[in-house]
Design a protein around this motif. Structure first.
Motif, PDB file in Angstrom:
ATOM      1  N   GLY A 176       0.810  -1.205   0.000  1.00 33.08           N
ATOM      2  CA  GLY A 176       0.000   0.000   0.000  1.00 33.08           C
ATOM      3  C   GLY A 176       0.848   1.262   0.000  1.00 33.08           C
ATOM      4  O   GLY A 176       2.070   1.224   0.123  1.00 33.08           O
ATOM      5  N   MET A 177       0.170   2.405  -0.118  1.00 32.61           N
ATOM      6  CA  MET A 177       0.837   3.698  -0.267  1.00 32.61           C
ATOM      7  C   MET A 177       0.492   4.662   0.858  1.00 32.61           C
ATOM      8  O   MET A 177       0.596   5.868   0.694  1.00 32.61           O
ATOM      9  CB  MET A 177       0.444   4.319  -1.613  1.00 32.61           C
ATOM     10  N   SER A 178       0.104   4.161   2.015  1.00 32.07           N
ATOM     11  CA  SER A 178      -0.307   5.049   3.106  1.00 32.07           C
ATOM     12  C   SER A 178       0.861   5.853   3.667  1.00 32.07           C
ATOM     13  O   SER A 178       0.657   6.898   4.284  1.00 32.07           O
ATOM     14  CB  SER A 178      -0.969   4.253   4.230  1.00 32.07           C
ATOM     15  N   MET A 179       2.115   5.405   3.444  1.00 35.26           N
ATOM     16  CA  MET A 179       3.285   6.129   3.953  1.00 35.26           C
ATOM     17  C   MET A 179       4.090   6.755   2.820  1.00 35.26           C
ATOM     18  O   MET A 179       5.283   7.014   2.955  1.00 35.26           O
ATOM     19  CB  MET A 179       4.159   5.181   4.781  1.00 35.26           C
ATOM     20  N   ARG A 180       3.423   7.048   1.730  1.00 31.95           N
ATOM     21  CA  ARG A 180       4.073   7.575   0.518  1.00 31.95           C
ATOM     22  C   ARG A 180       4.887   8.836   0.787  1.00 31.95           C
ATOM     23  O   ARG A 180       6.014   8.976   0.316  1.00 31.95           O
ATOM     24  CB  ARG A 180       2.996   7.874  -0.518  1.00 31.95           C
ATOM     25  N   VAL A 234       2.048  -0.181   9.102  1.00 28.27           N
ATOM     26  CA  VAL A 234       3.183   0.731   9.277  1.00 28.27           C
ATOM     27  C   VAL A 234       2.630   2.148   9.301  1.00 28.27           C
ATOM     28  O   VAL A 234       2.002   2.583   8.343  1.00 28.27           O
ATOM     29  CB  VAL A 234       4.204   0.586   8.134  1.00 28.27           C
ATOM     30  N   LYS A 235       2.856   2.868  10.408  1.00 20.75           N
ATOM     31  CA  LYS A 235       2.328   4.224  10.556  1.00 20.75           C
ATOM     32  C   LYS A 235       3.249   5.039  11.470  1.00 20.75           C
ATOM     33  O   LYS A 235       4.119   4.493  12.149  1.00 20.75           O
ATOM     34  CB  LYS A 235       0.916   4.203  11.157  1.00 20.75           C
ATOM     35  N   ASN A 278       0.037  10.173   3.943  1.00 17.80           N
ATOM     36  CA  ASN A 278      -0.649  10.293   2.660  1.00 17.80           C
ATOM     37  C   ASN A 278      -2.052  10.820   2.981  1.00 17.80           C
ATOM     38  O   ASN A 278      -2.787  10.174   3.734  1.00 17.80           O
ATOM     39  CB  ASN A 278      -0.721   8.936   1.957  1.00 17.80           C
ATOM     40  N   PRO A 279      -2.432  11.985   2.478  1.00 21.04           N
ATOM     41  CA  PRO A 279      -3.729  12.566   2.842  1.00 21.04           C
ATOM     42  C   PRO A 279      -4.929  11.741   2.423  1.00 21.04           C
ATOM     43  O   PRO A 279      -6.050  11.990   2.892  1.00 21.04           O
ATOM     44  CB  PRO A 279      -3.714  13.929   2.122  1.00 21.04           C
TER      45      PRO A 279
END
Length: 226
Positions: A142-146, A180-181, A196-197
């Motif tokens: 995923g791309m949540s921490m892009r 991962v955050k 990532n907004p």
């Protein structure tokens, strides 16, 4: 603090100060600062002033700027990331390596993250690439921490721990899910922030099942291993 690379052009005192701020932020939290954070830390009137200094550092070869992300700053020769062909070769030649890190793929619900069935393979990695010794590599999905420079398919180097400070990037278990955050503890509970907004902040109430599995201590771009 991450070692400063040898630079072909001398930096001004202000540029050196900004470079060290970037190095310290990456060492402390696993990610570079935003332009606004640099401006606030150094007393600039706007983020544009920070951007001008970053552009100068990029022209002098101290950093690389990645467009499209608020934290798109990479240190040249950064020791926590595989950035050139010579370092890639260290991954492939066991004789030069110091660490044998298991690569964890998809984690099954409710089971230990390092359970044998989760380990896809083992990479031999030069230990000097990392400021803090990792225990395993986790394949990012995923791309949540892009905007922290962590992309889908990247290999995140993780140090096993149950503790984290505010602002650090963590591998956390929420019930039967692993994510991962960026970690933040507040008076009302724990917040896990995406970089990532398009992704919402995860709010963890005091009575919800939650556990820190580890801290992000480096990153390997998976395409470099091919």
């Amino acid at each position: 603090m991450i070692d400063t690379p040898a630079l072909p052009v001398k930096l001004t005192a202000r540029q050196q100060q900004i470079l060290e701020l970037i190095q310290n932020a990456i060492s402390r939290t696993g990610a570079p600062p935003t332009r606004a954070e640099i401006a606030a830390e150094l007393g600039f009137k706007s983020a544009n002033a920070a951007e001008e200094h970053l552009q100068a550092l990029a022209r002098k070869g101290a950093i690389e700027l990645v467009s499209g992300t608020s934290r798109g700053i990479r240190l040249k020769q950064q020791r926590t990331t595989v950035t050139d062909r010579a370092q890639q070769l260290m991954l492939a030649i066991p004789g030069l390596s110091q660490l044998a890190l298991p690569l964890v793929g998809r984690v099954a619900a409710g089971s230990p993250i390092l359970a044998q069935e989760h380990v896809d393979q083992t990479y031999h990695v030069e230990g000097s690439l990392f400021q803090h010794r990792p225990d395993y590599l986790l394949k990012v999905r995923g791309m949540s921490m892009r905007d922290a420079g962590i992309m889908d398919g990247d290999l995140l180097a993780v140090q096993s721990t149950r503790e984290a400070r505010n602002g650090q990037i963590v591998v956390a278990r929420l019930g039967e899910e692993v994510t991962v955050k960026r970690f933040q503890r507040t008076a009302h509970g724990i917040e896990l922030h995406a970089e990532n907004p398009d992704y919402p902040t995860i709010m963890v109430a005091p009575d919800e099942p939650f556990e820190i599995e580890g801290l992000a201590v480096g990153l390997i771009r998976n395409t470099m291993l091919m």
